[in-house]
Design an enzyme around this catalytic site. Structure first.
Site, PDB file in Angstrom:
ATOM      1  N   GLU A 134     -79.871 -40.782 106.496  1.00 59.47           N
ATOM      2  CA  GLU A 134     -80.482 -39.889 107.742  1.00 59.47           C
ATOM      3  C   GLU A 134     -81.669 -40.336 108.239  1.00 59.47           C
ATOM      4  O   GLU A 134     -82.770 -40.244 107.467  1.00 59.47           O
ATOM      5  CB  GLU A 134     -80.356 -38.339 107.206  1.00 59.47           C
ATOM      6  CG  GLU A 134     -80.875 -37.343 108.324  1.00 59.47           C
ATOM      7  CD  GLU A 134     -81.102 -36.234 107.468  1.00 59.47           C
ATOM      8  OE1 GLU A 134     -81.034 -36.269 106.358  1.00 59.47           O
ATOM      9  OE2 GLU A 134     -81.858 -35.344 108.230  1.00 59.47           O
ATOM     10  N   ASP A 185     -81.579 -36.075 103.040  1.00 58.99           N
ATOM     11  CA  ASP A 185     -82.393 -35.327 102.587  1.00 58.99           C
ATOM     12  C   ASP A 185     -82.010 -34.146 101.698  1.00 58.99           C
ATOM     13  O   ASP A 185     -80.858 -33.689 101.997  1.00 58.99           O
ATOM     14  CB  ASP A 185     -83.296 -34.604 103.425  1.00 58.99           C
ATOM     15  CG  ASP A 185     -84.264 -35.636 104.324  1.00 58.99           C
ATOM     16  OD1 ASP A 185     -84.421 -36.757 103.816  1.00 58.99           O
ATOM     17  OD2 ASP A 185     -84.853 -35.545 105.225  1.00 58.99           O
ATOM     18  N   ASP A 195     -82.253 -31.121 102.074  1.00 57.62           N
ATOM     19  CA  ASP A 195     -82.565 -29.814 102.537  1.00 57.62           C
ATOM     20  C   ASP A 195     -81.251 -29.319 103.527  1.00 57.62           C
ATOM     21  O   ASP A 195     -80.336 -29.902 103.342  1.00 57.62           O
ATOM     22  CB  ASP A 195     -83.859 -29.934 103.456  1.00 57.62           C
ATOM     23  CG  ASP A 195     -83.803 -30.833 104.556  1.00 57.62           C
ATOM     24  OD1 ASP A 195     -82.547 -31.568 104.844  1.00 57.62           O
ATOM     25  OD2 ASP A 195     -84.515 -31.374 105.111  1.00 57.62           O
ATOM     26  N   ASP A 238     -80.744 -29.553 106.692  1.00 58.20           N
ATOM     27  CA  ASP A 238     -80.109 -30.414 107.374  1.00 58.20           C
ATOM     28  C   ASP A 238     -79.440 -31.601 106.671  1.00 58.20           C
ATOM     29  O   ASP A 238     -78.278 -32.000 107.438  1.00 58.20           O
ATOM     30  CB  ASP A 238     -81.174 -30.876 108.420  1.00 58.20           C
ATOM     31  CG  ASP A 238     -81.558 -29.998 109.576  1.00 58.20           C
ATOM     32  OD1 ASP A 238     -80.891 -29.182 109.501  1.00 58.20           O
ATOM     33  OD2 ASP A 238     -82.548 -30.321 110.132  1.00 58.20           O
TER      34      ASP A 238
END
Ligand code: 0RA
Length: 679
Positions: free
Chosen positions: A464, A537, A539, A541
């Site tokens: 990403e 990641d 997280d 997103d």
């Protein structure tokens, strides 16, 4: 001509050299071997340069040079035969390594040499450099000897050489060692059933090395080529059977005779093959003295490649050269003109020299003065004059041949035009297939591919964002790990229509990088990587992107998941340090467990939370997430993917708790044992 009477008519001249000398005013040739000391020195001085630098005379000391000795000796006999004085030549190769060449010609003159008082002409010829051709150019002009260095060179490079001459109803003999006479020419006895010259020699191991041997197949081919290059000369080949063990195609005995020269040989060579036209195109232009002479035989075979065998001064030129260029040019020009004349000019215009010579079986022999050979092996003729000689010799005969046989000329033209059109078609096909190959292999510009071209052992990391992509590119093993950075969120496959999907750059990059196609067109064997690893990641997103990607795979290439190729990378969320000790935790639970187990009360414990992959040092990323020895991978099962593909799961993953993603994965992923290493 009636040789014997003319040349051996005088009884006085028929006597051996010693007696002939006694009759003349010059001192007699010493009769005893011990008296030969003076001769030794003289000969040594004369032939010493040959032994010192054999390469200067025979082009080296390798097998080619060794066989050159044979060419030198047989050429002398060929001259005698071509001049009409000998009707056959015998070649014999023995197990003792000796090669014998004999002819039934006039015999080397044994009389005293006018310029070397007391020496026979034979001895002068055998022991004086360049004496062969220059002995008496009026009587003794070489044909093959156009390139000859003289038989004295062979003598110098033979540890033993023996000459027998049957002349004047007398048999003479002289033997030599490394060019030095063992004794004078002697009269062996009367002989009435034979005449001519017989040279028997053994190459010197000091020059050619201890392993040097005449190769039966090579000597056989050389002898045969002499026979067709000088049509009408009979060559009788024989070889001791022991030398032929394990050698195919070389008989113990064979008589070569090609009265029609190259044409006869080509006809035999092409036996059983279908010709485009029934008649061989052949001819011969003979120039006085041999220089500028050309002989040719040309035919086109319906199937097969044909091939041109060319010679210059009887020396084979397997790499072609100017004479072959001349042949190609004259055939091309002749056929194009013929196409023009028969109203086929347009189609004929496409013909090239190669179209004419593929499928063309040809023999070409030229004789030029002082030919020049080029190339590493000196197998290509460089004399420019040869092209002109061949062209001017063949131009009219070829035109006449075409005009005289209109039916076969048009068949030949059709055949050659077919070749040209086939060539153009193939060229077009090649261009098309090259284009498709490029298209097939065109990889997205963002892809940093691995050098390994095999799918086995290769991995694709889908990353990403460009910054994480940059770190991943530095952290990877470029041999086995490829990195494809995707910018931002990818299209929600679940809600996107077909057209939108096709237009999306991210999606098309991904599909191209994988190479395996989608849906019904999916081919597991075309998949360019063994493992496809989604690395986002840790997280919200990241979780969202991961679930979108998994959904994409589930919808577009479920087989890829079923076959077990799809994985999730597990980057750490926390870094825990105490002094020199650093550990990484993938989620809160893992962090708590590590803090309890691995870190003592002594010293300050630092817990850091990664905001994203891009924040990690390449070395950290490598160790924690990418290096197969230390990372954790989670294999995505088809059930996981199905769940990810349902909206509520996506929403759940989009929720505010990134840990939920890992909870989801831990619950449902089918772990690949070999990859499951705790960090
Ligand atoms: C010089 C003159 C003549 C014949 C030869 C050489 C001759 C050389 C060789 C080498 C191998 N075979 C050969 N046959 C002939 C003819 C002049 C004369 O007989 O006086």
């Amino acid at each position: 001509m009636s040789d014997t009477d003319d040349l051996f008519g005088s009884a006085a001249r028929a006597r051996p050299a010693t007696k002939a000398s006694a009759r003349s005013k010059t001192p007699p040739v010493p009769a005893m071997a011990s008296d030969y000391t003076a001769a030794h020195i003289e000969v040594l001085e004369g032939l010493e340069p040959v032994r010192r630098r054999p390469g200067m005379y025979i082009g080296g000391t390798d097998s080619k040079a060794l066989h050159h000795l044979f060419a030198e000796v047989i050429d002398n006999s060929m001259d005698e035969a071509v001049a009409g004085h000998a009707s056959f030549i015998e070649v014999h190769l023995g197990t003792d390594g000796y090669l014998t060449v004999a002819d039934n010609g006039r015999g080397i003159p044994v009389e005293e040499h006018p310029k070397f008082p007391g020496k026979s002409a034979l001895e002068v010829i055998m022991t004086t450099l360049h004496a062969g051709g220059k002995f008496d150019s009026k009587v003794y002009e070489t044909s093959g000897g156009l390139h000859g260095v003289g038989v004295s060179v062979v003598n110098a490079l033979s540890d033993h050489l023996e000459v027998e001459v049957a002349r004047n109803q007398t048999l003479y003999r002289q033997t030599f060692a490394r060019g030095v006479p063992d004794g004078p020419l002697t009269e062996v006895g009367r002989i009435t059933n034979r005449r001519g010259t017989r040279v028997r020699f053994h190459p010197d191991a000091e020059i050619f090395g201890p392993a040097a041997r005449f190769e039966p197949a090579r000597v056989f081919r050389m002898a045969r080529s002499k026979a067709y290059l000088f049509g009408g000369v009979e060559i009788r080949w024989s070889c001791d059977a022991d030398l032929l063990k394990g050698i195919e195609g070389v008989p113990e005995k064979m008589v070569f005779r090609f009265p029609g020269g190259l044409r006869d040989y080509l006809a035999i060579d092409l036996e059983g093959q279908t010709l485009v036209h029934p008649d061989i195109f052949s001819g011969r232009i003979q120039k006085p003295g041999g220089h500028g002479s050309v002989e040719w035989a040309v035919a086109w075979v319906a199937d097969g490649d044909g091939g041109i065998a060319s010679y210059c001064n009887t020396i084979p030129t397997p790499d072609g050269g100017t004479h072959e260029n001349g042949l190609r040019a004259v055939l091309l020009k002749g056929l194009k003109d013929h196409a023009e004349r028969s109203g086929q000019g347009k189609r004929g215009a496409a013909i090239t020299g190669d179209d004419v010579t593929t499928g063309c079986a040809a023999m070409l022999s030229v004789f030029v003065r002082e030919p020049e050979f080029q190339g590493q092996t000196k197998d290509r003729l460089a004399t420019t004059e040869a092209a002109r000689i061949v062209e001017s010799a063949l131009r009219d005969p070829f035109d006449h041949w075409l005009a005289a046989n209109p039916a076969q000329a048009s068949r030949l033209l059709e055949h050659v035009i077919d070749r040209a059109e086939e060539r153009l078609r193939r060229k077009q096909e090649r261009e098309i297939s090259r284009k498709t190959a490029v298209r097939k292999l065109r990889l997205p510009g963002k892809l940093a591919d691995c050098s390994n071209t095999e799918a086995a052992g290769s991995e694709l990391f889908i990353v990403e964002g460009d910054s994480a992509g940059g770190s991943a590119k530095q952290a990877r093993d470029r041999k086995t790990q490829a990195v494809l950075p995707l910018r931002g969120k990818i299209l929600n496959v679940a809600s996107a229509g077909r057209d939108k999907l096709a237009q999306n750059q991210q999606i098309s990059d991904l599909t191209q990088a994988l190479g395996c196609g989608t849906l019904g067109a999916y081919r597991d064997t075309d998949l360019r990587y063994e493992k496809v690893i989604i690395m986002t990641d840790a997280d919200v997103d990241g979780a969202h992107i991961a679930s979108l990607l998994v959904t994409y795979f589930f919808r577009q290439m479920p087989k890829l998941i079923e076959e077990g190729h799809l994985f999730l990378a597990v980057p750490p969320l926390y870094r825990i340090t105490q002094g020199a000790k650093t550990l990484y935790a993938r989620d809160d639970a893992h962090k708590d467990r590590l803090l309890k187990k691995e870190f003592s009360g002594k010293g300050k414990v630092d817990v850091g939370r990664f905001k994203g992959l891009g924040e990690m040092m390449p070395a950290q990323l490598k160790e924690t997430t990418m290096d197969p020895r230390t990372r954790t991978l989670q294999r995505v099962s088809i059930e996981d993917a199905e769940r990810a593909a349902t909206i509520d799961i996506v929403e759940r993953l989009m929720g505010n708790k990134p840990e939920a993603r890992f909870a989801f994965i831990s619950e449902h992923a089918a772990f690949a044992d070999e990859d499951l290493l705790d960090i």
